[in-house]
Design an enzyme around this catalytic site. Structure first.
Site, PDB file in Angstrom:
ATOM      1  N   SER A  37       0.794  -1.225  -0.045  1.00 53.81           N
ATOM      2  CA  SER A  37       0.101  -0.074  -0.077  1.00 53.81           C
ATOM      3  C   SER A  37       0.724   1.372   0.003  1.00 53.81           C
ATOM      4  O   SER A  37       0.260   2.302  -0.183  1.00 53.81           O
ATOM      5  CB  SER A  37      -0.852   0.008   1.161  1.00 53.81           C
ATOM      6  OG  SER A  37       0.012   0.002   2.422  1.00 53.81           O
ATOM      7  N   ARG A 107      -4.869  -7.818   8.091  1.00 52.24           N
ATOM      8  CA  ARG A 107      -4.241  -9.127   8.265  1.00 52.24           C
ATOM      9  C   ARG A 107      -5.352 -10.389   8.081  1.00 52.24           C
ATOM     10  O   ARG A 107      -4.852 -11.379   7.673  1.00 52.24           O
ATOM     11  CB  ARG A 107      -4.024  -9.252   9.906  1.00 52.24           C
ATOM     12  CG  ARG A 107      -2.598  -8.370  10.113  1.00 52.24           C
ATOM     13  CD  ARG A 107      -2.498  -8.467  11.482  1.00 52.24           C
ATOM     14  NE  ARG A 107      -1.266  -7.439  11.669  1.00 52.24           N
ATOM     15  CZ  ARG A 107      -0.233  -7.803  11.418  1.00 52.24           C
ATOM     16  NH1 ARG A 107       0.270  -9.076  11.420  1.00 52.24           N
ATOM     17  NH2 ARG A 107       0.855  -6.976  12.197  1.00 52.24           N
ATOM     18  N   LYS A 116      -9.443 -14.918  -2.934  1.00 53.26           N
ATOM     19  CA  LYS A 116     -10.728 -14.687  -3.880  1.00 53.26           C
ATOM     20  C   LYS A 116     -10.012 -14.373  -5.458  1.00 53.26           C
ATOM     21  O   LYS A 116     -10.782 -15.261  -6.175  1.00 53.26           O
ATOM     22  CB  LYS A 116     -11.728 -13.733  -3.421  1.00 53.26           C
ATOM     23  CG  LYS A 116     -12.844 -13.819  -4.133  1.00 53.26           C
ATOM     24  CD  LYS A 116     -13.747 -12.505  -3.749  1.00 53.26           C
ATOM     25  CE  LYS A 116     -15.164 -12.504  -4.740  1.00 53.26           C
ATOM     26  NZ  LYS A 116     -16.019 -11.477  -4.215  1.00 53.26           N
ATOM     27  N   SER A 132       0.447 -16.139   9.655  1.00 49.59           N
ATOM     28  CA  SER A 132      -0.234 -15.994  10.967  1.00 49.59           C
ATOM     29  C   SER A 132       0.754 -15.404  12.010  1.00 49.59           C
ATOM     30  O   SER A 132       1.346 -14.429  11.849  1.00 49.59           O
ATOM     31  CB  SER A 132      -0.829 -17.416  11.430  1.00 49.59           C
ATOM     32  OG  SER A 132       0.080 -18.393  11.773  1.00 49.59           O
ATOM     33  N   THR A 179      12.192  -7.318  11.742  1.00 47.48           N
ATOM     34  CA  THR A 179      11.626  -6.781  10.577  1.00 47.48           C
ATOM     35  C   THR A 179      11.520  -5.329  10.905  1.00 47.48           C
ATOM     36  O   THR A 179      11.514  -4.748  12.031  1.00 47.48           O
ATOM     37  CB  THR A 179      10.443  -7.217  10.190  1.00 47.48           C
ATOM     38  OG1 THR A 179       9.312  -7.043  10.914  1.00 47.48           O
ATOM     39  CG2 THR A 179      10.424  -8.774   9.841  1.00 47.48           C
TER      40      THR A 179
END
Length: 242
Positions: A37, A107, A116, A132, A179
């Site tokens: 994003s 998430r 989808k 997860s 991270t």
């Protein structure tokens, strides 16, 4: 190379575990598309990836944008979903219901949207890998929603493995991984936090993004693995039982 000629899409591929996975897949010969994003992070990530890699700015909360991404990509072989924002521990009692819903938008619901629109375009032998976290198994105070989202993602992976077969669907369950999501924690508090988290593992270490990338490559390459949650946590879940 193991993934030569294959198309891999990494949602959340502009930093951290996603970027490491994109880099590893490209080294294995894949044609890689990363999506995030944040336009600046996408540009920065592409600057360090091979020239053949592509990038897209996509908000996974926007169903039409997700649909457009996969329409543009076309046929593909593997999808990896690592997108997620930093979540500050907060008791449920302190959250409005709307704020609680927002915490699951990327998430969990971003994962649903991705699957989808990606699944109909995945070629035979392809796979989907979700993300997860060990909070699904060992919740901590103030992270009930994060625990619920992680558990839901693991259940989703198992259900989709059945529903989408023979497409393979798995989940990676990371432990504490170094991270950029930790960057808001200032030094030296961050070093102290990492040291404390390392002490809670059997390996006495913090995970690295490249180790999660290796797990994702394994799931792409091993055609006999589906419906599995792969834990990569340095033995933290077992360490708590000693």
């Amino acid at each position: 190379m193991a993934l030569s000629g294959q198309r891999v899409v990494v949602i959340g591929g502009s930093s951290g575990m996603g970027l490491a996975t994109a880099r590893a897949a490209a080294r294995a010969g894949a044609e890689v598309t990363i999506a995030s994003s944040d336009e600046g992070r996408v540009a920065a990530a592409l600057a360090e990836l091979p020239d053949a890699c592509e990038g897209a700015v996509v908000d996974t909360r926007d169903e039409e944008a997700v649909a457009a991404l996969f329409a543009r990509v076309g046929e593909l072989d593997h999808v990896v979903f690592t997108a997620g924002d930093a979540v500050r521990p907060q008791p449920l009692a302190d959250l409005s219901l709307e704020a609680a819903r927002q915490l699951l938008e990327v998430r969990f619901w971003g994962t649903v949207a991705t699957v989808k629109y990606a699944a109909p375009r995945i070629r035979p032998g392809g796979s989907i890998a979700l993300t997860s976290g060990t909070v699904s198994v060992r919740p901590v105070a103030g992270a009930a929603l994060a625990s619920g989202a992680a558990s839901a993602t693991e259940g989703l992976a198992r259900g989709l493995a059945v529903e989408l077969a023979p497409i393979r669907v798995n989940a990676v369950r990371p432990g504490a991984i170094r991270t950029p999501l930790w960057d808001p924690v200032p030094e030296p508090q961050r070093a102290a936090l990492f040291s404390a988290l390392a002490d809670q593992t059997l390996t006495r270490s913090i995970g690295e993004a490249e180790q999660i990338a290796a797990a994702h490559l394994y799931l792409m390459e091993n055609a006999f693995v589906t419906g599995t949650v792969l834990t990569v946590d340095g033995g933290a879940l077992l360490a708590g039982s000693r």
